[in-house]
Design a protein around this motif. Structure first.
Motif, mmCIF file in Angstrom:
data_model
loop_
_atom_site.group_PDB
_atom_site.id
_atom_site.type_symbol
_atom_site.label_atom_id
_atom_site.label_comp_id
_atom_site.label_asym_id
_atom_site.label_seq_id
_atom_site.Cartn_x
_atom_site.Cartn_y
_atom_site.Cartn_z
ATOM 1 N N GLY A 176 53.749 -2.165 23.500
ATOM 2 C CA GLY A 176 54.906 -1.511 24.083
ATOM 3 C C GLY A 176 56.014 -2.501 24.377
ATOM 4 O O GLY A 176 55.822 -3.726 24.298
ATOM 5 N N PRO A 177 57.195 -2.011 24.746
ATOM 6 C CA PRO A 177 58.367 -2.875 24.933
ATOM 7 C C PRO A 177 58.224 -3.895 26.055
ATOM 8 O O PRO A 177 58.926 -4.901 26.061
ATOM 9 C CB PRO A 177 59.501 -1.889 25.221
ATOM 10 N N ASP A 178 57.338 -3.665 27.003
ATOM 11 C CA ASP A 178 57.198 -4.581 28.132
ATOM 12 C C ASP A 178 56.187 -5.694 27.882
ATOM 13 O O ASP A 178 56.024 -6.597 28.713
ATOM 14 C CB ASP A 178 56.775 -3.804 29.391
ATOM 15 N N SER A 179 55.508 -5.659 26.753
ATOM 16 C CA SER A 179 54.481 -6.659 26.467
ATOM 17 C C SER A 179 55.106 -7.936 25.909
ATOM 18 O O SER A 179 56.092 -7.898 25.170
ATOM 19 C CB SER A 179 53.468 -6.115 25.465
ATOM 20 N N THR A 180 54.502 -9.073 26.264
ATOM 21 C CA THR A 180 54.937 -10.362 25.725
ATOM 22 C C THR A 180 53.934 -10.905 24.710
ATOM 23 O O THR A 180 54.087 -12.013 24.219
ATOM 24 C CB THR A 180 55.110 -11.391 26.860
ATOM 25 N N ASP A 181 52.904 -10.130 24.406
ATOM 26 C CA ASP A 181 51.890 -10.570 23.453
ATOM 27 C C ASP A 181 52.441 -10.502 22.028
ATOM 28 O O ASP A 181 53.351 -9.725 21.734
ATOM 29 C CB ASP A 181 50.636 -9.709 23.585
ATOM 30 N N ASP A 182 51.844 -11.300 21.137
ATOM 31 C CA ASP A 182 52.296 -11.393 19.755
ATOM 32 C C ASP A 182 51.253 -10.771 18.834
ATOM 33 O O ASP A 182 50.159 -11.310 18.682
ATOM 34 C CB ASP A 182 52.520 -12.858 19.379
#
Length: 258
Positions: A203-209
């Protein structure tokens, strides 16, 4: 990503994941007693608190499999391994200190125990017995993200159970790999299953790649689904599988397998 069943005794290479599997119905009483020999006092105390035999057996074999696999790799006696857990309950090796780089994850369900190992990378594993009596659409509302629910609804009712387990095992494997428990919202990521291998979407709030993650699924038996999540930059991630029965030499208390 390649998946193969073969022998292995050395620690996983940087582009490998090893998965060890034990079939619970095949264990006899002598083998169960052998498993008990490698548990430490804390594990034996936890074992004594299980009131339901299937859950007790799963815990017993899972801990014994973990210890005997590590001994097979590294040579330290099976009872000597010590583990600690992070704030969300994910365990890691604390002693012997020289092996703290080994990452592992355990999963168990009715009839099956599995343990996965990798070298210095996040890893998560989930196994589920697909014969359980569940209502996929009811559960989906609580544990799947909207795109996954929409896909589930698009399948015939006869196919929804299998599709639900595809999603659920993948989500469990990823959550376990991250080691953040349910603080990681189950609707903050979802999977696409149409390609060669499952792909994760954040989702847009995730910082995972998503490019760092590899996922694989297979059915080790007719009634089990297994999913693996591993954060590994190597695109040629290789997964090796091995069926074993953990046993222990009562004199040396060292691991071997049958």
């Amino acid at each position: 990503m390649t998946i193969s069943e073969e022998e292995f005794t050395h620690l996983p290479a940087s582009n490998e994941v090893h998965i060890w599997l034990t079939s619970l119905p095949e264990l006899d009483e002598a083998q169960k007693n052998s498993c008990f020999q490698v548990l430490n006092d804390e594990e034996r105390d936890r074992l004594s608190k299980f009131l339901v035999e299937p859950a007790r057996l799963q815990f017993l074999v899972a801990r014994a499999l973990l210890r005997t696999c590590l001994t097979q790799y590294c040579g330290a006696p099976a009872p000597s391994w010590q583990f600690q857990s992070n704030a969300f309950g994910k365990p890691h090796i604390s002693e012997p200190a020289e092996y703290r780089h080994i990452q592992f994850n355990i999963s168990h369900t009715d009839g099956l125990v599995a343990c996965a190992f990798a070298h210095s990378c996040l890893i998560g594993l989930d196994v589920e017995n697909t014969g359980r009596n569940i209502e996929p659409l009811q559960l989906a509302e609580h544990v799947l993200a909207p795109p996954e629910c929409a896909d589930l609804l698009g399948h015939e009712s006869t196919a929804q159970r299998a599709r639900f387990y595809d999603y659920w095992t993948l989500k469990e494997a990823y959550v376990k790999a991250r080691g953040l428990g349910l603080s990681l919202g189950l609707d903050s990521f979802w999977f696409q299953l149409e390609g060669e291998a499952p792909q994760i979407v954040f989702g847009p709030d995730s910082t995972d790649d998503p490019k760092q993650w590899h996922f694989a699924q297979f059915s080790p038996t007719e009634s089990h689904k297994l999913a693996l999540a591993v954060c590994m930059p190597d695109k040629n991630c290789r997964i090796k599988l091995k069926w074993v029965t953990p046993v222990v030499d009562p004199q040396q208390r060292a691991a071997s397998f049958r």
